[in-house]
Design a protein around this motif. Structure first.
Motif, PDB file in Angstrom:
ATOM      1  N   ARG A   6      -7.533   5.209 -42.653  1.00  0.00           N
ATOM      2  CA  ARG A   6      -6.784   4.462 -43.802  1.00  0.00           C
ATOM      3  C   ARG A   6      -7.732   5.710 -45.295  1.00  0.00           C
ATOM      4  N   TYR A   7      -6.605   6.403 -46.060  1.00  0.00           N
ATOM      5  CA  TYR A   7      -7.162   7.076 -47.000  1.00  0.00           C
ATOM      6  C   TYR A   7      -7.760   6.136 -48.190  1.00  0.00           C
ATOM      7  N   LEU A   8      -9.057   6.709 -48.599  1.00  0.00           N
ATOM      8  CA  LEU A   8      -9.982   6.267 -49.761  1.00  0.00           C
ATOM      9  C   LEU A   8      -9.377   4.991 -50.544  1.00  0.00           C
ATOM     10  N   THR A   9      -8.560   6.193 -51.258  1.00  0.00           N
ATOM     11  CA  THR A   9      -7.776   5.913 -52.288  1.00  0.00           C
ATOM     12  C   THR A   9      -5.731   6.288 -52.087  1.00  0.00           C
ATOM     13  N   PRO A  10      -5.054   5.390 -51.602  1.00  0.00           N
ATOM     14  CA  PRO A  10      -4.218   5.799 -51.275  1.00  0.00           C
ATOM     15  C   PRO A  10      -3.834   6.511 -52.081  1.00  0.00           C
TER      16      PRO A  10
ATOM     17  N   VAL B 186       0.367  13.189 -34.426  1.00  0.00           N
ATOM     18  CA  VAL B 186       0.317  12.077 -35.733  1.00  0.00           C
ATOM     19  C   VAL B 186       1.172  11.706 -36.703  1.00  0.00           C
ATOM     20  N   LYS B 187       1.009  10.205 -36.682  1.00  0.00           N
ATOM     21  CA  LYS B 187       2.246   9.649 -36.834  1.00  0.00           C
ATOM     22  C   LYS B 187       1.434   8.930 -38.755  1.00  0.00           C
ATOM     23  N   PRO B 188       2.864   9.598 -39.647  1.00  0.00           N
ATOM     24  CA  PRO B 188       1.654   8.601 -40.899  1.00  0.00           C
ATOM     25  C   PRO B 188       2.033   7.281 -41.133  1.00  0.00           C
ATOM     26  N   ILE B 189       1.262   7.021 -42.103  1.00  0.00           N
ATOM     27  CA  ILE B 189       1.795   5.082 -42.592  1.00  0.00           C
ATOM     28  C   ILE B 189       2.236   4.855 -44.076  1.00  0.00           C
ATOM     29  N   PHE B 190       3.189   4.345 -44.247  1.00  0.00           N
ATOM     30  CA  PHE B 190       3.352   4.644 -45.683  1.00  0.00           C
ATOM     31  C   PHE B 190       3.812   3.645 -45.744  1.00  0.00           C
ATOM     32  N   ILE B 191       4.275   2.665 -47.216  1.00  0.00           N
ATOM     33  CA  ILE B 191       4.801   2.111 -47.864  1.00  0.00           C
ATOM     34  C   ILE B 191       6.341   2.454 -49.197  1.00  0.00           C
ATOM     35  N   GLY B 192       7.204   2.754 -48.788  1.00  0.00           N
ATOM     36  CA  GLY B 192       7.567   3.128 -50.326  1.00  0.00           C
ATOM     37  C   GLY B 192       6.891   4.660 -50.101  1.00  0.00           C
ATOM     38  N   LYS B 193       7.177   5.040 -51.824  1.00  0.00           N
ATOM     39  CA  LYS B 193       6.347   6.194 -51.736  1.00  0.00           C
ATOM     40  C   LYS B 193       4.647   6.256 -51.765  1.00  0.00           C
ATOM     41  N   ASN B 194       4.500   5.365 -51.534  1.00  0.00           N
ATOM     42  CA  ASN B 194       2.627   5.245 -51.132  1.00  0.00           C
ATOM     43  C   ASN B 194       1.573   5.901 -49.787  1.00  0.00           C
ATOM     44  N   GLN B 195       1.125   6.711 -49.998  1.00  0.00           N
ATOM     45  CA  GLN B 195       0.136   7.201 -48.774  1.00  0.00           C
ATOM     46  C   GLN B 195      -0.577   6.089 -48.294  1.00  0.00           C
TER      47      GLN B 195
END
Length: 613
Positions: free
Chosen positions: A333-337, A390-399
């Protein structure tokens, strides 16, 4: 040496076949293969894709060379893929499409499709339909053009509504074929030419479910010849791409000591027509079916994790990884999405933390944040074995983060589908986390709303009494003026329809901006001595006093006009929407009953709006 393979996904047979073929060429050379799912790149343009975290992983030293799949252009278009290849700054090779400045290895798509369409016509099929791939993809475009060329050369015609654009997937093939069922029953179509095997698989499943037999009622063909040996593809007439040879050549070009000498060269390999049962050849007397099992992998929609809490999820995931024989799995998880178009964050080092780790049957912990451009911390990276995804996790335009999973070659399909399930769970978990953060900050937001309400009340009612006292005071004023003016009034309740969605997706500041804009609209639509109160985040109450005649329609028209002006002037990725309901009453009416009637009218209007197409 770390080789990156950037593709749109590995859920179809084609992507999995490419991955396996690349791995067979790289493993003897002591190279690792890391597959990056590039589906998230569709959120970007050429101007901003460098904000994508995948681009950082590829271009900031995590890998040594890059293989680009032609599948990427299906969603992104060639322009973005070309720019990415140029700016990656790595030895690169393209599989499937020609890109300027780097070597490419591809199949002669045009010739291959000419062969299969000509074969059908030689059978006597003259009523053909075509489900293409996405026409942003050059390979799909070549196959469609070859189809049309052979049709015209033979003096045939194909109605436009029999030329359907798919996306190379079985699911899309299934749904497009459903549109053709009535025409097949009416004998208007005798052969369905699909852009690839996955599309053909979906088509055959749809035909079987609708009581139509292949090839007796309609012939079906594919392209690729990369299906599961145990699947219905073994009865499908298709065109075989020389996958092993393509990947062998690509690896040779990639690992050459002087890669620049191949810059821009295109190596085109010849495909081979594979004749089986689905066109009517070698007919065993039995219809082509999708046995021994459904073409839609049940793992895609299993949703086994969705109802679990966090502790139960990680426990169930560990059991699944062990059961299926996965080598390793990590969730970061990114510390700062960050957003896909956040230029400022693209210049900063983005850090992540490992939420979950698994390797060789045991859990792995790593508490220290690390730069995500490294994919994993160095001590952890060495636990990856086999093919890595490697599969990204994102919602809309938020990584938000990414999943890393590695598995043996024979488990690529299982790995892809398990990653999808984990992604769905994590996206839901991140949404729940964001909701929790919203609730934690709600008290601060409410305090600001109270301050805003206080200012509004001072402007509209011009006293410092609480809300109910203000309403009673207003009613008394109406009563005192009954002889001169009407004692009737409108109570209007207004609610912002999409307040919480805007607040959740774009942040508190944007939610506050919307509230201020709606407040401005409402206050600008009423008289100075009317009453406006901000009830809650999304709800307002308006009292229009001393009314004459049927004035509600004029008030509503002012609301609509000002809302339309607001949305036309908004430079935002969303539109503001609000609904209203009202009740007409006199100063002698019970105010609580009037409020209840206005709420009922608001609910009725919302229900009617929801029923509109």
């Amino acid at each position: 040496m770390r080789i990156g393979f950037l593709t749109s996904s590995i859920y179809g047979h084609y992507g999995q076949a490419l991955s396996k073929s690349l791995w067979r060429e790289l493993e003897p050379r002591n190279c690792s293969l890391i597959i990056f799912e590039g589906y998230s790149l569709i959120n970007n343009t050429v101007a901003d894709y460098h904000c994508n975290v995948l681009h950082r992983m590829i271009s900031q030293g995590s890998i040594d060379a890059l293989v680009l799949s032609g599948q990427l252009s299906s969603k992104l278009g060639v322009e973005l893929v070309q720019d990415l290849a140029t700016k990656a700054g790595l030895p690169s090779v393209s599989l499937g499409i020609e890109l300027e400045g780097i070597p490419a290895v591809s199949t002669d798509n045009f010739s291959g499709f000419e062969q299969i369409v000509s074969h059908l016509i030689s059978h006597g099929y003259h009523k053909l339909a075509h489900i293409s791939g996405p026409l942003k993809n050059p390979e799909a475009l070549l196959r469609r053009d070859a189809f049309l060329k052979v049709i015209y050369q033979n003096g045939l015609e194909v109605p436009k509504h029999f030329l359907l654009e798919g996306n190379f997937s079985d699911i899309r093939g299934y749904h497009l074929t459903k549109k053709l069922i009535p025409h097949i029953r009416a004998k208007e179509i005798d052969a369905l030419v699909c852009a690839n095997d996955d599309t053909a698989s979906g088509a055959i499943k749809c035909l079987n479910e609708n009581g139509l037999s292949v090839p007796r009622d309609v012939a079906v063909t594919g392209f690729d010849d990369v299906g599961d040996p145990m699947s219905m593809v073994q009865t499908l007439t298709t065109v075989s791409q020389p996958m092993e040879e393509m990947c062998r050549k690509a690896v040779e070009l990639l690992l050459d000591e002087q890669p620049d000498r191949f810059s821009g060269l295109v190596y085109t390999l010849q495909p081979r027509l594979i004749i089986r049962h689905s066109c009517g050849c070698k007919d065993s007397g039995h219809p082509v079916s999708n046995n021994p099992g459904p073409i839609f992998n049940p793992l895609r929609t299993h949703r086994r994790f969705q109802s679990l809490d966090e502790t139960a999820f990680y426990s169930a995931l560990t059991d699944c990884l062990s059961e299926y024989g996965m080598n390793a799995c990590y969730i970061v998880r990114y510390l700062t999405p960050t957003r896909f178009d956040d230029y400022a964050s693209a210049r900063q080092n983005l850090k992540g933390t490992m939420l979950y780790g698994y390797s060789d049957g045991r859990k792995v912990q790593y508490a220290t944040p690390f730069e995500v451009s490294r994919i994993l911390p160095d001590p952890i990276y060495g636990t990856l074995d086999g093919i890595t995804f490697v599969k990204p996790i994102f919602i809309g335009k938020n990584q938000l983060g990414y999943i890393i999973m590695s598995a043996p070659e024979n488990l690529v399909a299982t790995m892809a589908n398990l990653c999808l399930e984990v992604q769905q769970y994590m996206e839901n978990a991140f949404l729940a986390y964001e909701k929790q953060q919203v609730e934690m900050k709600l008290s601060d937001t409410l305090e600001r709303l109270i301050n805003t309400n206080r200012k509004l009340n001072e402007l509209t009612v011009r006293d410092n009494l609480d809300k109910m006292k203000k309403i009673r005071s207003l009613a008394n004023n109406m009563l005192q003026n009954r002889k001169a003016d009407s004692g009737e009034y409108y109570l209007i309740l207004v609610e912002i329809d999409n307040f919480f969605e805007i607040n959740a997706e774009y942040g508190f500041e944007e939610g506050e901006r919307v509230m201020n804009e709606v407040t401005r609209i409402l206050s600008g639509s009423i008289r100075e001595d009317d009453f406006l109160s901000h009830e809650s985040c999304e709800r307002y109450m308006v009292l229009i006093k001393n009314i004459h005649g049927d004035a509600i329609h004029a008030i509503e028209e002012r609301f609509r006009k000002k809302l339309e002006e607001l949305n036309n002037g908004l430079d935002k990725p969303y539109k503001v929407s609000f609904s209203w309901g009202y009740a007409r009453a006199s100063v002698d009416s019970d105010f609580e009953q009037v409020y209840t009637d206005a709420e009922a009218d608001l609910a009725s209007r919302r229900h009617s709006a929801a029923q509109e197409p």
